[in-house]
Design a protein around this motif. Structure first.
Motif, PDB file in Angstrom:
ATOM      1  N   ASN A 126       1.271  -5.509   0.972  1.00 43.62           N
ATOM      2  CA  ASN A 126       1.127  -5.870  -0.435  1.00 43.62           C
ATOM      3  C   ASN A 126      -0.312  -5.708  -0.934  1.00 43.62           C
ATOM      4  N   GLU A 127      -1.194  -5.182  -0.087  1.00 46.25           N
ATOM      5  CA  GLU A 127      -2.567  -4.857  -0.495  1.00 46.25           C
ATOM      6  C   GLU A 127      -2.712  -3.369  -0.780  1.00 46.25           C
ATOM      7  N   ASN A 128      -1.570  -2.686  -0.942  1.00 47.94           N
ATOM      8  CA  ASN A 128      -1.532  -1.261  -1.282  1.00 47.94           C
ATOM      9  C   ASN A 128      -2.192  -0.374  -0.228  1.00 47.94           C
ATOM     10  N   VAL A 129      -2.005  -0.735   1.025  1.00 48.26           N
ATOM     11  CA  VAL A 129      -2.440   0.107   2.139  1.00 48.26           C
ATOM     12  C   VAL A 129      -1.312   0.164   3.161  1.00 48.26           C
ATOM     13  N   PHE A 130      -1.306   1.233   3.961  1.00 46.25           N
ATOM     14  CA  PHE A 130      -0.455   1.244   5.143  1.00 46.25           C
ATOM     15  C   PHE A 130      -1.325   0.768   6.286  1.00 46.25           C
ATOM     16  N   ARG A 131      -0.930  -0.337   6.921  1.00 49.78           N
ATOM     17  CA  ARG A 131      -1.738  -0.928   7.987  1.00 49.78           C
ATOM     18  C   ARG A 131      -1.064  -0.713   9.331  1.00 49.78           C
ATOM     19  N   MET A 132      -1.885  -0.298  10.289  1.00 48.44           N
ATOM     20  CA  MET A 132      -1.421  -0.016  11.641  1.00 48.44           C
ATOM     21  C   MET A 132      -2.407  -0.670  12.604  1.00 48.44           C
ATOM     22  N   SER A 133      -1.956  -1.674  13.339  1.00 50.77           N
ATOM     23  CA  SER A 133      -2.857  -2.358  14.269  1.00 50.77           C
ATOM     24  C   SER A 133      -2.146  -2.603  15.587  1.00 50.77           C
ATOM     25  N   ALA A 172      -6.291   1.035   8.211  1.00 52.68           N
ATOM     26  CA  ALA A 172      -5.670   0.843   6.904  1.00 52.68           C
ATOM     27  C   ALA A 172      -5.914   2.093   6.056  1.00 52.68           C
ATOM     28  N   ILE A 173      -4.842   2.687   5.563  1.00 52.48           N
ATOM     29  CA  ILE A 173      -4.912   3.889   4.732  1.00 52.48           C
ATOM     30  C   ILE A 173      -4.378   3.540   3.347  1.00 52.48           C
ATOM     31  N   PRO A 174      -5.159   3.816   2.277  1.00 50.28           N
ATOM     32  CA  PRO A 174      -4.678   3.490   0.924  1.00 50.28           C
ATOM     33  C   PRO A 174      -3.384   4.214   0.575  1.00 50.28           C
ATOM     34  N   LEU A 175      -2.532   3.523  -0.181  1.00 50.63           N
ATOM     35  CA  LEU A 175      -1.271   4.101  -0.641  1.00 50.63           C
ATOM     36  C   LEU A 175      -1.458   4.653  -2.048  1.00 50.63           C
ATOM     37  N   ALA A 176      -1.019   5.889  -2.271  1.00 50.09           N
ATOM     38  CA  ALA A 176      -1.085   6.461  -3.612  1.00 50.09           C
ATOM     39  C   ALA A 176      -0.142   5.709  -4.552  1.00 50.09           C
ATOM     40  N   ASN A 177       0.979   5.249  -4.019  1.00 43.72           N
ATOM     41  CA  ASN A 177       1.942   4.430  -4.754  1.00 43.72           C
ATOM     42  C   ASN A 177       2.855   3.778  -3.730  1.00 43.72           C
ATOM     43  N   LYS A 178       3.863   3.049  -4.179  1.00 46.42           N
ATOM     44  CA  LYS A 178       4.761   2.362  -3.251  1.00 46.42           C
ATOM     45  C   LYS A 178       6.025   3.167  -2.955  1.00 46.42           C
ATOM     46  N   GLY A 179       6.022   4.450  -3.286  1.00 42.82           N
ATOM     47  CA  GLY A 179       7.179   5.289  -3.016  1.00 42.82           C
ATOM     48  C   GLY A 179       7.248   5.718  -1.567  1.00 42.82           C
ATOM     49  N   PRO A 180       8.421   6.183  -1.117  1.00 42.12           N
ATOM     50  CA  PRO A 180       8.600   6.553   0.293  1.00 42.12           C
ATOM     51  C   PRO A 180       7.720   7.724   0.729  1.00 42.12           C
ATOM     52  N   ALA A 181       7.523   8.714  -0.135  1.00 43.76           N
ATOM     53  CA  ALA A 181       6.688   9.859   0.238  1.00 43.76           C
ATOM     54  C   ALA A 181       5.245   9.427   0.459  1.00 43.76           C
ATOM     55  N   ILE A 183       4.258   6.389   1.336  1.00 45.12           N
ATOM     56  CA  ILE A 183       4.233   5.589   2.568  1.00 45.12           C
ATOM     57  C   ILE A 183       4.223   6.508   3.796  1.00 45.12           C
ATOM     58  N   ALA A 184       5.054   7.548   3.780  1.00 42.01           N
ATOM     59  CA  ALA A 184       5.100   8.489   4.893  1.00 42.01           C
ATOM     60  C   ALA A 184       3.762   9.202   5.070  1.00 42.01           C
ATOM     61  N   ALA A 185       3.118   9.595   3.948  1.00 36.88           N
ATOM     62  CA  ALA A 185       1.830  10.294   4.022  1.00 36.88           C
ATOM     63  C   ALA A 185       0.743   9.380   4.583  1.00 36.88           C
ATOM     64  N   ALA A 186       0.719   8.124   4.143  1.00 37.44           N
ATOM     65  CA  ALA A 186      -0.290   7.181   4.641  1.00 37.44           C
ATOM     66  C   ALA A 186      -0.050   6.860   6.109  1.00 37.44           C
ATOM     67  N   GLN A 187       1.205   6.737   6.510  1.00 37.01           N
ATOM     68  CA  GLN A 187       1.526   6.480   7.916  1.00 37.01           C
ATOM     69  C   GLN A 187       1.069   7.652   8.780  1.00 37.01           C
ATOM     70  N   ALA A 188       1.302   8.873   8.324  1.00 41.47           N
ATOM     71  CA  ALA A 188       0.871  10.057   9.063  1.00 41.47           C
ATOM     72  C   ALA A 188      -0.645  10.088   9.208  1.00 41.47           C
ATOM     73  N   ALA A 189      -1.364   9.753   8.129  1.00 40.56           N
ATOM     74  CA  ALA A 189      -2.829   9.745   8.184  1.00 40.56           C
ATOM     75  C   ALA A 189      -3.339   8.679   9.146  1.00 40.56           C
ATOM     76  N   ALA A 190      -2.686   7.522   9.159  1.00 39.94           N
ATOM     77  CA  ALA A 190      -3.089   6.453  10.082  1.00 39.94           C
ATOM     78  C   ALA A 190      -2.850   6.870  11.530  1.00 39.94           C
TER      79      ALA A 190
END
Length: 204
Positions: A126-133, A172-181, A183-190
């Motif tokens: 909910n902070e508009n990032v994809f977080r991976m820890s 943590a990678i910023p999300l361009a928006n909350k859409g699935p594409a 989210i997938a792009a931010a997850q890939a970058a992380a």
């Protein structure tokens, strides 16, 4: 078409629609410019461990209240633990000099090193990032001692080719928006960022 035939056709259509579960999304990483010489020639990547909400085919997000819930816009195109493991393996093959493969190990000779990744957080927050820890662990078995030609001396101990390491990560990678594409792009970058860190560790 009779009423019974129409009803049967509608029932089949309904089951098919329910079975598809909506659109499916891939997580595809761009190639990295990193290239390093690994300290081992072969590396096994164990199947990654994901949180329960992230291991499901349904895309999970964190809402404004901090609640983890299923998104309503589709599914992941592949089983997440399998897809993440394969992506890490493929990227390490590209980034390092080692031959890298996921388990079960496919080559005749046993791997010189082993990598184990365990994720604690893996979500669009909910902070508009994809977080991976989480943590990753790597190492290899200590080779058998080498007998010294001089029998008066004890066998020479040889260090393992890949020293044992345990590392924490929090990306943590910023999300361009909350859409699935997005989210997938931010997850890939992380995942690329994490894999680059692992590759650098393999070279030390």
């Amino acid at each position: 078409m009779t009423f019974k035939t129409l009803a049967a056709a509608l029932a089949i259509f309904s089951l098919t629609a329910c079975g598809t579960g909506g659109p499916q999304y891939l997580v595809e990483s761009k190639p990295s410019d990193l290239h390093v010489r690994a300290s081992v020639s072969t590396l096994l990547v164990r199947t990654v461990s994901l949180p329960t909400y992230a291991a499901d085919e349904k895309i999970a997000i964190q809402d404004e209240k901090g609640v983890v819930r299923e998104a309503e816009f589709g599914l992941w195109a592949d089983e997440p633990e399998r897809a993440t493991t394969l992506q890490v393996s493929r990227q390490l093959n590209q980034m390092t000099s080692a031959k890298v493969a996921p388990e079960p190990w496919p080559l005749p000779e046993p791997p010189q090193g082993v990598l184990d990744i365990r994720f604690e957080t893996f979500i669009a927050t909910n902070e508009n990032v994809f977080r991976m820890s989480g943590q990753y662990f790597m190492g290899s078995e200590t080779p058998d001692p080498i007998d010294d030609p001089d029998f008066d001396k004890p066998p020479r101990q040889v260090p393992p080719p890949l020293p044992s390491k345990a590392r924490l990560f929090d990306i943590a990678i910023p999300l361009a928006n909350k859409g699935p594409a997005a989210i997938a792009a931010a997850q890939a970058a992380a995942l690329t960022s994490l894999t680059e860190s692992i590759a650098r560790d393999l070279s030390r």
